[in-house]
Scaffold this active site. Structure first.
Site, PDB file in Angstrom:
ATOM      1  N   HIS A  19       0.855  -1.188   0.000  1.00 17.49           N
ATOM      2  CA  HIS A  19       0.000   0.000   0.000  1.00 17.49           C
ATOM      3  C   HIS A  19       0.889   1.235   0.000  1.00 17.49           C
ATOM      4  O   HIS A  19       2.117   1.110   0.022  1.00 17.49           O
ATOM      5  CB  HIS A  19      -0.993  -0.020   1.165  1.00 17.49           C
ATOM      6  N   HIS A  22       4.005   1.520   2.338  1.00 17.51           N
ATOM      7  CA  HIS A  22       5.252   0.877   1.897  1.00 17.51           C
ATOM      8  C   HIS A  22       5.882   1.694   0.763  1.00 17.51           C
ATOM      9  O   HIS A  22       7.103   1.863   0.687  1.00 17.51           O
ATOM     10  CB  HIS A  22       5.000  -0.530   1.352  1.00 17.51           C
ATOM     11  N   CYS A 127       2.742  -9.099  21.008  1.00 14.88           N
ATOM     12  CA  CYS A 127       1.778  -8.717  19.965  1.00 14.88           C
ATOM     13  C   CYS A 127       2.225  -9.359  18.662  1.00 14.88           C
ATOM     14  O   CYS A 127       3.318  -9.043  18.154  1.00 14.88           O
ATOM     15  CB  CYS A 127       1.699  -7.207  19.798  1.00 14.88           C
ATOM     16  N   CYS A 130       2.816  -6.848  15.706  1.00 13.40           N
ATOM     17  CA  CYS A 130       4.132  -6.175  15.704  1.00 13.40           C
ATOM     18  C   CYS A 130       5.278  -7.179  15.731  1.00 13.40           C
ATOM     19  O   CYS A 130       6.423  -6.796  15.524  1.00 13.40           O
ATOM     20  CB  CYS A 130       4.299  -5.283  16.932  1.00 13.40           C
ATOM     21  N   CYS A 144      -2.411  -3.594  22.283  1.00 10.28           N
ATOM     22  CA  CYS A 144      -1.243  -3.021  21.618  1.00 10.28           C
ATOM     23  C   CYS A 144      -1.652  -1.695  20.975  1.00 10.28           C
ATOM     24  O   CYS A 144      -2.673  -1.630  20.296  1.00 10.28           O
ATOM     25  CB  CYS A 144      -0.747  -3.984  20.539  1.00 10.28           C
ATOM     26  N   HIS A 147      -2.036  -2.214  17.236  1.00 12.05           N
ATOM     27  CA  HIS A 147      -2.985  -3.248  16.785  1.00 12.05           C
ATOM     28  C   HIS A 147      -4.103  -3.415  17.810  1.00 12.05           C
ATOM     29  O   HIS A 147      -4.222  -4.475  18.443  1.00 12.05           O
ATOM     30  CB  HIS A 147      -2.261  -4.587  16.545  1.00 12.05           C
ATOM     31  N   LYS A 296      -3.602   5.761  11.036  1.00 12.35           N
ATOM     32  CA  LYS A 296      -2.561   5.117  10.249  1.00 12.35           C
ATOM     33  C   LYS A 296      -3.240   4.184   9.251  1.00 12.35           C
ATOM     34  O   LYS A 296      -4.232   3.551   9.570  1.00 12.35           O
ATOM     35  CB  LYS A 296      -1.619   4.330  11.155  1.00 12.35           C
ATOM     36  N   LYS A 299      -4.178  -2.541   6.768  1.00 13.19           N
ATOM     37  CA  LYS A 299      -5.136  -3.500   6.236  1.00 13.19           C
ATOM     38  C   LYS A 299      -6.279  -3.695   7.222  1.00 13.19           C
ATOM     39  O   LYS A 299      -7.449  -3.719   6.843  1.00 13.19           O
ATOM     40  CB  LYS A 299      -4.407  -4.819   6.003  1.00 13.19           C
TER      41      LYS A 299
HETATM   42  N1  MSP Z   1       8.992  -6.648   8.469  1.00  8.78           N
HETATM   43  C1  MSP Z   1       9.154  -5.488   9.258  1.00  8.78           C
HETATM   44  C2  MSP Z   1      10.441  -4.763   8.906  1.00  8.78           C
HETATM   45  C3  MSP Z   1      11.663  -5.572   9.031  1.00  8.78           C
HETATM   46  S1  MSP Z   1      13.072  -4.704   8.522  1.00  8.78           S
HETATM   47  C4  MSP Z   1      14.357  -5.633   8.980  1.00  8.78           C
HETATM   48  C5  MSP Z   1       7.973  -4.560   9.055  1.00  8.78           C
HETATM   49  N2  MSP Z   1       7.282  -4.725   7.929  1.00  8.78           N
HETATM   50  S2  MSP Z   1       5.991  -3.875   7.489  1.00  8.78           S
HETATM   51  O1  MSP Z   1       5.462  -4.524   6.333  1.00  8.78           O
HETATM   52  O2  MSP Z   1       5.107  -3.703   8.586  1.00  8.78           O
HETATM   53  O3  MSP Z   1       6.532  -2.499   7.006  1.00  8.78           O
HETATM   54  C6  MSP Z   1       6.705  -1.449   7.894  1.00  8.78           C
HETATM   55  C7  MSP Z   1       7.268  -0.263   7.128  1.00  8.78           C
HETATM   56  O4  MSP Z   1       6.402   0.100   6.046  1.00  8.78           O
HETATM   57  C8  MSP Z   1       7.342   0.988   7.978  1.00  8.78           C
HETATM   58  O5  MSP Z   1       8.492   0.993   8.792  1.00  8.78           O
HETATM   59  C9  MSP Z   1       7.386   2.046   6.889  1.00  8.78           C
HETATM   60  O6  MSP Z   1       8.636   2.043   6.277  1.00  8.78           O
HETATM   61  C10 MSP Z   1       6.360   1.505   5.908  1.00  8.78           C
HETATM   62  N3  MSP Z   1       5.002   1.914   6.249  1.00  8.78           N
HETATM   63  C11 MSP Z   1       3.932   1.104   6.489  1.00  8.78           C
HETATM   64  N4  MSP Z   1       2.835   1.882   6.728  1.00  8.78           N
HETATM   65  C12 MSP Z   1       3.175   3.180   6.638  1.00  8.78           C
HETATM   66  C13 MSP Z   1       2.451   4.399   6.636  1.00  8.78           C
HETATM   67  N5  MSP Z   1       1.168   4.472   6.887  1.00  8.78           N
HETATM   68  N6  MSP Z   1       3.148   5.521   6.344  1.00  8.78           N
HETATM   69  C14 MSP Z   1       4.475   5.513   5.983  1.00  8.78           C
HETATM   70  N7  MSP Z   1       5.176   4.383   5.980  1.00  8.78           N
HETATM   71  C15 MSP Z   1       4.611   3.236   6.515  1.00  8.78           C
HETATM   72  O7  MSP Z   1       7.756  -3.716   9.898  1.00  8.78           O
END
Ligand code: MSP
Length: 485
Positions: A19, A22, A127, A130, A144, A147, A296, A299
């Site tokens: 999304h 990411h 959690c 997380c 959490c 979550h 935020k 999903k």
């Molecule tokens: N798998 C772990 C990261 C491991 S790194 C060794 C993880 N994955 S995640 O799929 O949850 O991705 C989190 C990351 O996605 C956040 O740290 C950020 O970079 C990005 N984002 C996810 N949602 C976001 C927003 N709503 N806004 C901006 N970035 C965000 O955590």
């Protein structure tokens, strides 16, 4: 030898499809990677997916697939979307890659052999959303904070622990003292202060294995346990270089991450590396979140914007621009389609797009040519004043500020044409005047300077502008950014 620059994104969990959250981090990392390439550096840009652990196993079960099949399927959605946004990563790492698994086992074994891992009973709150432990004090209404829809688990089991507490004084010194051999930057500075105050408040050891999560990498000396998913995931940054035999890129120059995973990247990761005798990354930069109506995006909340929706509406470079200009560098940034549409029309359709069309039309009507030119002069900080003035902003990941500087040049050139009104001149006068305008340091030269400066943000658009104004004949072309309702 060229200066090396290694930049990474987090590796994304495969429980979710891509999304714009990411996309925010990955587009920003791509812009930074492209900027360093433009400066002539040898860049390695890494992204990928995080595939082990309880959360992914649960989702696979819901989808009626084996964990591996599920990971293959969702990981591909990430791998497929990035090229559509013209993201040029050098490697896409998956933590189920056996070569990665081997590096993880070697690293944990090295830390075990050094005496920094011990077995003990773990009792606490976990959690799964997380994939991390919490204390009662961390919870909000017993849930959490990230979550609230998920039940927090109470766990009690024998685990292996990493002596994180032992490294706390070392980490504080490494962060605070620029002359410390392990010195690293945590930015923005407010984030560094947050980490330091948490470290100074005291930190316990970290449980790094699970007795009941079979979807993970086995502990090499005890196959009844698997390695904690974060311990496994962080190592991707290091294993990716080994897998690619990419020499000279470690330590990483920049881990670009979201703020919720700062502790893992700015504390746990460095302690692991120091314990294993490996040098620490140079900088960890944590941005804030894209929010939709101040929540935020996620999903579970069902308020997700997909990158494909944005590409369909705004085009690839339009999407990249909108993401960069709303990059939540210092605080959360509220985004949405209405806001994006207004910004697109103002800055791209009416701004850059209109300016390019104006200059092209003037050149075409007056049959003006631009002499053959070596574009490299526009691609250097020494000879392109716009690039020079965005350099410090890009080095601090102030993407929107950098764009604002470029847009000052765009508006300046527009105002210049408004003042000169060359289209009102008689043909011969116009030619004479326009000759000056075109060959002077304004219009075309200025457009080419602008093109190089926007290149990291909008590579295709930059290429189109360069082609249009350096070809054998300058002609009008279809609008770069059609207006959108
Ligand atoms: N798998 C772990 C990261 C491991 S790194 C060794 C993880 N994955 S995640 O799929 O949850 O991705 C989190 C990351 O996605 C956040 O740290 C950020 O970079 C990005 N984002 C996810 N949602 C976001 C927003 N709503 N806004 C901006 N970035 C965000 O955590």
């Amino acid at each position: 030898m060229d200066k090396k620059f290694f930049v990474t994104t987090p590796i994304y969990y495969v429980n979710d499809v891509p999304h714009i959250g990411h996309t925010c981090t990955t587009v920003a990392a791509d812009i930074i990677a492209r900027y360093h390439k433009l400066l002539g550096e040898d860049v390695f840009f890494l992204t990928g997916t995080d595939e082990h652990g309880a959360k992914v196993a649960e989702e696979a079960k819901k989808a009626n697939l084996s964990p591996q099949e599920f990971c293959d399927k969702v990981s591909k959605t990430f791998e497929d979307i990035w090229p559509k946004l013209n993201i040029k990563y050098d490697y896409f790492i998956r933590t189920t890659n056996p070569q990665h698994e081997k590096v993880v086992q070697e690293l944990i074994q090295a830390i075990y052999d050094n005496g920094d891992i011990y077995k003990a009973k773990y009792e606490g709150l976990y959690c799964v959303g997380c994939e991390r432990f919490y204390t009662e004090a961390d919870l909000e209404n017993g849930k959490c904070p990230l979550h609230p829809n998920k039940e927090i688990q109470r766990q009690s089991e024998d685990n292996y622990f990493f002596k994180l507490s032992k490294y706390v004084p070392l980490l504080i010194k490494a962060i605070e003292d620029p002359n410390d051999p392990n010195h690293y930057l945590i930015s923005p500075s407010a984030k560094k202060e947050e980490v330091l105050s948490k470290l100074k408040a005291g930190v316990g050891d970290l449980s790094i294995s699970r007795a009941n999560v079979p979807w993970g990498i086995p502990i090499p000396w005890d196959n009844s346990q698997t390695i904690y998913v974060w311990f496994d995931a962080l190592i991707n940054y290091y294993s990716a270089l080994k897998i690619n035999k990419a020499e000279g890129f470690w330590p990483a120059n920049l881990h670009l991450i979201g703020k919720e995973i700062l502790w893992f990247h700015a504390v746990i990761w460095e302690a692991m590396l120091i314990a294993a005798g490996i040098s620490v990354p140079k900088e960890v930069f944590a941005h804030s979140f894209y929010m939709i109506d101040r929540q935020k995006m996620s999903k579970s909340l069902g308020n997700v914007i997909s990158p494909q929706d944005l590409i369909n509406k705004f085009g690839v470079d339009g999407t990249r621009y909108l993401i960069a200009s709303s990059f939540p560098r210092d605080g959360d940034s509220d985004v949405g389609l209405t806001r994006f549409t207004e910004k697109y029309n103002a800055d791209l359709a009416n701004g850059l797009g209109n300016l390019v069309a104006r200059v092209a039309k003037l050149c075409e009507n007056n049959n003006l040519q631009f002499p053959p030119i070596d574009l490299s002069i526009f691609r250097s900080i020494e000879t392109n004043k716009i690039l020079r003035s965005i350099d410090s902003f890009l080095r601090e990941y102030k993407l929107n500020e950098a764009l604002t500087v470029i847009w000052v040049a765009i508006k300046g050139l527009d105002a210049y044409l408004d003042r000169e009104r060359p289209w009102e001149l008689t043909s011969s006068e116009a030619k004479k005047r326009l000759g000056i305008i075109v060959h002077g340091s304004e219009s075309v030269v200025s457009l080419l300077e602008i093109a190089s400066a926007v290149e990291p943000f909008m590579p295709k658009i930059a290429e189109k502008i360069e082609k249009q104004f350096t070809g054998p004949k300058i002609k009008s072309e279809p609008p770069l950014f059609p207006r959108i309702k």
